[in-house]
Design a protein around this motif. Sequence first.
Motif, PDB file in Angstrom:
ATOM      1  N   ASP A  33     -13.270  12.246   0.661  1.00 16.11           N
ATOM      2  CA  ASP A  33     -12.071  11.787   1.748  1.00 16.11           C
ATOM      3  C   ASP A  33     -12.034  10.366   2.239  1.00 16.11           C
ATOM      4  OD1 ASP A  33     -14.492  12.284   3.297  1.00 16.11           O
ATOM      5  OD2 ASP A  33     -13.379  12.807   4.843  1.00 16.11           O
ATOM      6  N   GLU A  34     -13.273   9.636   2.162  1.00 16.25           N
ATOM      7  CA  GLU A  34     -13.300   8.284   2.598  1.00 16.25           C
ATOM      8  C   GLU A  34     -12.897   7.463   1.191  1.00 16.25           C
ATOM      9  OE1 GLU A  34     -17.162   7.565   5.028  1.00 16.25           O
ATOM     10  OE2 GLU A  34     -17.653   8.817   3.497  1.00 16.25           O
ATOM     11  N   TRP A  35     -13.173   7.791   0.340  1.00 15.16           N
ATOM     12  CA  TRP A  35     -12.660   7.239  -1.123  1.00 15.16           C
ATOM     13  C   TRP A  35     -11.291   7.108  -1.253  1.00 15.16           C
ATOM     14  CZ3 TRP A  35     -14.436   4.223  -5.055  1.00 15.16           C
ATOM     15  CH2 TRP A  35     -13.615   4.247  -6.454  1.00 15.16           C
ATOM     16  N   GLN A  36     -10.743   8.179  -0.914  1.00 17.20           N
ATOM     17  CA  GLN A  36      -9.052   8.461  -1.255  1.00 17.20           C
ATOM     18  C   GLN A  36      -8.229   7.741  -0.122  1.00 17.20           C
ATOM     19  OE1 GLN A  36      -8.347  12.641  -1.099  1.00 17.20           O
ATOM     20  NE2 GLN A  36      -9.615  12.991  -2.891  1.00 17.20           N
ATOM     21  N   LEU A  37      -8.978   7.399   1.022  1.00 19.10           N
ATOM     22  CA  LEU A  37      -8.158   6.443   2.094  1.00 19.10           C
ATOM     23  C   LEU A  37      -8.177   4.999   1.556  1.00 19.10           C
ATOM     24  CD1 LEU A  37      -9.678   7.878   5.475  1.00 19.10           C
ATOM     25  CD2 LEU A  37      -7.298   8.214   4.523  1.00 19.10           C
ATOM     26  N   GLY A  38      -9.230   4.587   0.956  1.00 14.74           N
ATOM     27  CA  GLY A  38      -9.201   3.167   0.568  1.00 14.74           C
ATOM     28  C   GLY A  38     -10.640   2.810  -0.114  1.00 14.74           C
ATOM     29  N   HIS A  39     -10.582   1.969  -1.108  1.00 21.74           N
ATOM     30  CA  HIS A  39     -11.681   1.551  -1.961  1.00 21.74           C
ATOM     31  C   HIS A  39     -11.497   0.234  -2.618  1.00 21.74           C
ATOM     32  CE1 HIS A  39      -9.542   4.462  -4.452  1.00 21.74           C
ATOM     33  NE2 HIS A  39      -9.964   3.260  -5.515  1.00 21.74           N
ATOM     34  N   ALA A  40     -12.624  -0.353  -3.177  1.00 21.72           N
ATOM     35  CA  ALA A  40     -12.399  -1.588  -3.813  1.00 21.72           C
ATOM     36  C   ALA A  40     -11.995  -1.382  -5.170  1.00 21.72           C
ATOM     37  CB  ALA A  40     -13.950  -2.204  -3.697  1.00 21.72           C
ATOM     38  N   PRO A  41     -11.043  -1.940  -5.713  1.00 22.43           N
ATOM     39  CA  PRO A  41     -10.470  -1.778  -7.252  1.00 22.43           C
ATOM     40  C   PRO A  41     -11.655  -2.035  -7.975  1.00 22.43           C
ATOM     41  CG  PRO A  41      -9.196  -3.524  -6.095  1.00 22.43           C
ATOM     42  CD  PRO A  41     -10.302  -3.191  -5.035  1.00 22.43           C
ATOM     43  N   GLN A  58      -5.952   6.315  -3.197  1.00 24.73           N
ATOM     44  CA  GLN A  58      -5.216   7.404  -3.972  1.00 24.73           C
ATOM     45  C   GLN A  58      -3.746   7.370  -3.702  1.00 24.73           C
ATOM     46  OE1 GLN A  58      -8.107   7.066  -5.942  1.00 24.73           O
ATOM     47  NE2 GLN A  58      -7.541   8.876  -6.355  1.00 24.73           N
ATOM     48  N   GLY A  59      -3.059   7.764  -4.424  1.00 17.99           N
ATOM     49  CA  GLY A  59      -1.593   7.849  -4.261  1.00 17.99           C
ATOM     50  C   GLY A  59      -0.834   6.777  -3.872  1.00 17.99           C
ATOM     51  N   ASP A  60       0.151   7.222  -3.241  1.00 19.15           N
ATOM     52  CA  ASP A  60       1.160   6.018  -2.598  1.00 19.15           C
ATOM     53  C   ASP A  60       0.972   5.493  -1.244  1.00 19.15           C
ATOM     54  OD1 ASP A  60       2.225   8.206  -1.720  1.00 19.15           O
ATOM     55  OD2 ASP A  60       4.230   7.860  -2.334  1.00 19.15           O
ATOM     56  N   GLN A  61      -0.148   6.112  -0.587  1.00 17.75           N
ATOM     57  CA  GLN A  61      -0.325   5.501   1.035  1.00 17.75           C
ATOM     58  C   GLN A  61      -1.149   4.266   0.879  1.00 17.75           C
ATOM     59  OE1 GLN A  61      -3.278   8.660   2.117  1.00 17.75           O
ATOM     60  NE2 GLN A  61      -5.037   7.696   1.145  1.00 17.75           N
ATOM     61  N   GLN A  62      -0.968   3.627   1.779  1.00 15.85           N
ATOM     62  CA  GLN A  62      -1.634   2.316   2.299  1.00 15.85           C
ATOM     63  C   GLN A  62      -3.199   2.214   2.300  1.00 15.85           C
ATOM     64  OE1 GLN A  62       0.218   0.035   5.447  1.00 15.85           O
ATOM     65  NE2 GLN A  62      -1.368  -1.350   5.330  1.00 15.85           N
ATOM     66  N   ALA A  63      -3.879   1.422   1.667  1.00 12.42           N
ATOM     67  CA  ALA A  63      -5.376   1.772   1.686  1.00 12.42           C
ATOM     68  C   ALA A  63      -5.658   1.196   3.062  1.00 12.42           C
ATOM     69  CB  ALA A  63      -6.000   0.714   0.714  1.00 12.42           C
ATOM     70  N   LYS A  64      -6.926   2.259   3.668  1.00 10.92           N
ATOM     71  CA  LYS A  64      -7.221   1.217   5.009  1.00 10.92           C
ATOM     72  C   LYS A  64      -8.716   2.173   4.957  1.00 10.92           C
ATOM     73  CE  LYS A  64      -5.910   5.115   8.062  1.00 10.92           C
ATOM     74  NZ  LYS A  64      -5.612   5.347   9.310  1.00 10.92           N
ATOM     75  N   ILE A  65      -9.605   1.550   5.777  1.00 13.22           N
ATOM     76  CA  ILE A  65     -11.041   2.026   6.008  1.00 13.22           C
ATOM     77  C   ILE A  65     -11.195   2.280   7.363  1.00 13.22           C
ATOM     78  CG2 ILE A  65     -13.443   1.353   5.771  1.00 13.22           C
ATOM     79  CD1 ILE A  65     -12.064   1.637   3.241  1.00 13.22           C
TER      80      ILE A  65
END
Length: 123
Positions: A40-48, A115-122
């Motif tokens: 779930d943390e990965w899906q919210l945002g991660h480094a390319p 993941q998907g079309d959401q904005q990445a955030k940590i």
Amino acid sequence: MTSPHVPSVAVEDVPTDFDGGVPASADTPRPILLDVREDDEWQLGHAPGAIHIPMVDVPARLDELEYDADLYVVCRQGGRSLQVVEYLTHIGFDAIQVRGGMVAWQHAGRPLVAQGDQQAKIY
């Protein structure tokens, strides 16, 4: 979270030329950024270009890592990556903890994807 016995580096000193561990050449593997956070943390945002292996799965998935590559390990803030780096260096990897984790990564303005079309955030 850091330890004097574990190699670590600030997020500003982490290279950005990750390509999921694909070698740059036969002689020089690219550095690997290993993200050990939960799904779930990965899906919210991660480094390319990061490789995602949750902390509990690392021992079973070592074959996905390159022994000859510089291996940068990141989690949310540093606790899990510290433990994973201790383990990986013990078994022969050149592992380095990313101090401050993905929170410091986002704070420093480093690139993020989600993941998907959401904005990445940590945070």
